[in-house]
Design a protein around this motif. Structure first.
Motif, PDB file in Angstrom:
ATOM      1  N   PHE A  12      47.828  32.543  48.946  1.00  0.00           N
ATOM      2  CA  PHE A  12      46.535  32.482  48.237  1.00  0.00           C
ATOM      3  C   PHE A  12      45.867  33.853  48.220  1.00  0.00           C
ATOM      4  CE2 PHE A  12      45.580  27.654  48.976  1.00  0.00           C
ATOM      5  CZ  PHE A  12      46.732  27.347  48.281  1.00  0.00           C
ATOM      6  N   ASN A  24      44.942  35.666  44.775  1.00  0.00           N
ATOM      7  CA  ASN A  24      43.560  36.078  44.558  1.00  0.00           C
ATOM      8  C   ASN A  24      43.474  37.524  44.135  1.00  0.00           C
ATOM      9  OD1 ASN A  24      41.250  34.682  44.597  1.00  0.00           O
ATOM     10  ND2 ASN A  24      41.281  34.343  46.817  1.00  0.00           N
ATOM     11  N   LYS A  25      44.212  38.342  44.890  1.00  0.00           N
ATOM     12  CA  LYS A  25      44.187  39.769  44.642  1.00  0.00           C
ATOM     13  C   LYS A  25      44.666  40.078  43.226  1.00  0.00           C
ATOM     14  CE  LYS A  25      46.382  43.517  46.782  1.00  0.00           C
ATOM     15  NZ  LYS A  25      47.361  43.860  47.808  1.00  0.00           N
ATOM     16  N   GLU A  50      46.584  32.159  39.133  1.00  0.00           N
ATOM     17  CA  GLU A  50      46.430  30.767  39.553  1.00  0.00           C
ATOM     18  C   GLU A  50      47.689  30.370  40.312  1.00  0.00           C
ATOM     19  OE1 GLU A  50      43.891  28.657  38.900  1.00  0.00           O
ATOM     20  OE2 GLU A  50      42.784  30.257  37.890  1.00  0.00           O
TER      21      GLU A  50
END
Ligand code: ADP
Ligand code: MG
Length: 493
Positions: A368, A372-373, A377
């Protein structure tokens, strides 16, 4: 409406005014588009992003003499949502006409539910950093959406698009139980999660399938409710937070100045981050509600409701409890995993038959974190659950160290491939051969006699030695073995 207050004031959430503390009170009315191929009272399609006025039946255009016919699927979805909100389901409910004029409302009224909604009181639980709070749901009713006026297509003309006209909405009304922008955001997030688990609304705020009207008032702690303003149609969770913070401060400034709040409907200007007045608040009697004579009361049996209840999917609160109980996860990790059903399913695929805490750590922190970085998705993750599971197996089996596992993760992320084969092919296996490790340990000890002496009284230095040996082994030595050997050799046992 009589309001029973369930919350005791929490000073941490107060606004500090010039003349003392203020408490914010928030209640939300969320419009959630029902997941259904057809509209509430017609067979026209609900597909998003179509050519204007291409999904419009004669009913949606309010041609004289056309009769609405209830779409059973929308009723089923509303009941399922009510069950998901642990709410009371009303076996008999009534559709009313809410009369008003607007160019995007060809009927001259909206078919809604007023005194007898399909769903009554329920609750939504929020996990906040300092504990769980329970937010009351006042009701859920079914209603039609209106069309859309388009003002920016032409310098001197406005247009009307009726594609949304007649689309089924669930209006979910909370009690005024929320006390901060953070709680309001958590409420919307949780409601959206529940709707998505149920599959009754896709929750896409940017496409308008979920919109929030935010009611905000302020008061002195311990006093009765103040006059509220309703901020209409806020279309993102972040904007809801900004609108509340701005609006509460605006009200505090007026009250501290000796003024009073006008009950009004306001708009949030996302560019300026401000709310501004739209119109004075209309009262229910302004709408001259009355039962729609074209529609019979909506009735169904308890057996029908019970059957829907039995087939409800596992909902986020239950899933979270199960993750904590069966997998031994922390409250925090379980929270993160259950927000989206897809993440929860992904985690279960990685954790199946493995060390679940290690799996959760790799899913949340490594995967995750990386997604995120990159702004990706989970659905677009280059690393699959099977690949991540295999990395966890390699760590757990002692084949690779945690550090090498991060390198391996990077390779799988950018090059794909079977993790076990990559480890084999690139010689990434952890050195567990004690002889080989011992040689490295001896080298480091011989090279640093002073530090060895110091370490005898300052055991904190052991970490430095471990680091040196790991470096010498290019991260491949088994850290536990290194640790044990160093302790023994330096004499720290
Ligand atoms: P209406 O239908 O006129 O908009 P309701 O009484 O049904 O009014 O309430 C609408 C929403 O406003 C609900 O979500 C409710 O929780 C919220 N609300 C009611 N009173 C207050 C208040 N004093 N401050 C903040 N929110 C409030
Ligand atoms: Mg309202």
């Amino acid at each position: 409406m009589t309001i029973v207050e369930a919350r005791t004031p929490d000073p941490k959430k107060f606004i500090k005014g010039a003349t003392g503390d203020w408490e914010i009170v928030i209640g939300m009315e969320v419009h959630a588009q029902v997941t259904s191929d057809a509209k509430l009272f017609s067979g026209a399609s609900t597909a998003f992003g179509m050519e204007p006025n291409s999904n419009v039946s004669l009913v949606d255009a309010a041609m004289p003499g056309m009769l609405p016919v209830i779409n059973e699927e929308c009723v089923r979805q509303a009941i399922r949502t009510g069950l998901g909100l642990k709410a009371e389901i009303n076996l008999k409910s009534v559709f009313d006409r809410k009369n008003y004029f607007y160019p995007d409302l060809p009927q001259g009224y909206q078919i809604s539910q007023y005194k007898q909604p399909i769903v009554g009181e329920g609750t939504i639980l929020l996990d906040m950093p300092d504990g769980q709070i329970e937010v009351g749901v006042e009701r859920l009713h079914l209603e039609q959406d209106a069309g859309k006026s388009l003002h920016d297509q032409h310098p001197s003309m406005s247009f009307v698009d009726l594609n949304r006209s007649g689309v089924a909405l669930m209006e979910i009304v909370s009690k005024p139980d929320l006390r901060s922008a953070d709680e309001a955001k958590a409420y919307l997030t949780k409601l959206r999660t529940i709707l998505r688990y149920l599959g009754t609304c896709d929750g896409n705020m940017d496409q308008g399938s979920m919109r929030a009207d935010v009611n905000v008032s302020v008061r002195r702690p311990g006093e009765g409710f103040g006059t509220r303003c309703e901020i209409k149609n806020v279309n993102s969770i972040r904007f809801v937070g900004q609108a509340i913070d701005y609006e509460a401060r605006r009200q505090v400034a007026i009250l501290e100045d000796g003024g009073s709040i006008d009950q009004e409907t306001r708009l949030f200007d996302a560019v300026k981050g401000e709310t501004r007045s739209m119109r004075s608040k209309e009262e229910a009697h302004d709408y001259r509600y009355f039962p729609d004579p074209d529609l019979l009361p909506l009735e169904f049996s308890q057996a029908y409701v019970d059957d829907l209840a039995v087939h409800l999917p596992e909902l986020p609160d239950d899933k979270k409890a199960r993750f904590i109980k069966d997998y031994g996860l922390s409250d925090y990790d379980a929270d993160i995993l259950v927000v989206e059903k897809r993440s929860a399913d992904f985690f279960e695929e990685v954790a199946g038959g493995r060390d679940a805490k290690l799996a959760a750590n790799w899913v949340i922190n490594e995967l995750f974190g990386r997604l995120n970085k990159e702004g990706l998705e989970l659905a677009d993750s280059p690393v699959s659950a099977a690949q991540l599971g295999s990395i966890v197996d390699l760590i757990k089996g002692g084949t690779i160290s945690g550090k090498i596992a991060k390198d391996l993760f990077e390779i799988v992320w950018s090059e794909d491939g079977d993790p076990a084969e990559i480890v084999e092919a690139r010689g990434m296996k952890q050195v567990t051969d004690l002889g080989a490790i011992e040689a490295l340990v001896d080298d480091i000890i011989t090279a640093n006699p002073d530090k060895v002496e110091q370490a005898k009284t300052k055991p904190g230095l052991l970490g430095w030695f471990v680091g040196q040996v790991m470096k010498a082994s290019k991260g491949k030595a088994n850290p536990q073995a290194v640790n044990d050997l160093l302790k023994a050799k330096i004499g720290l046992e």
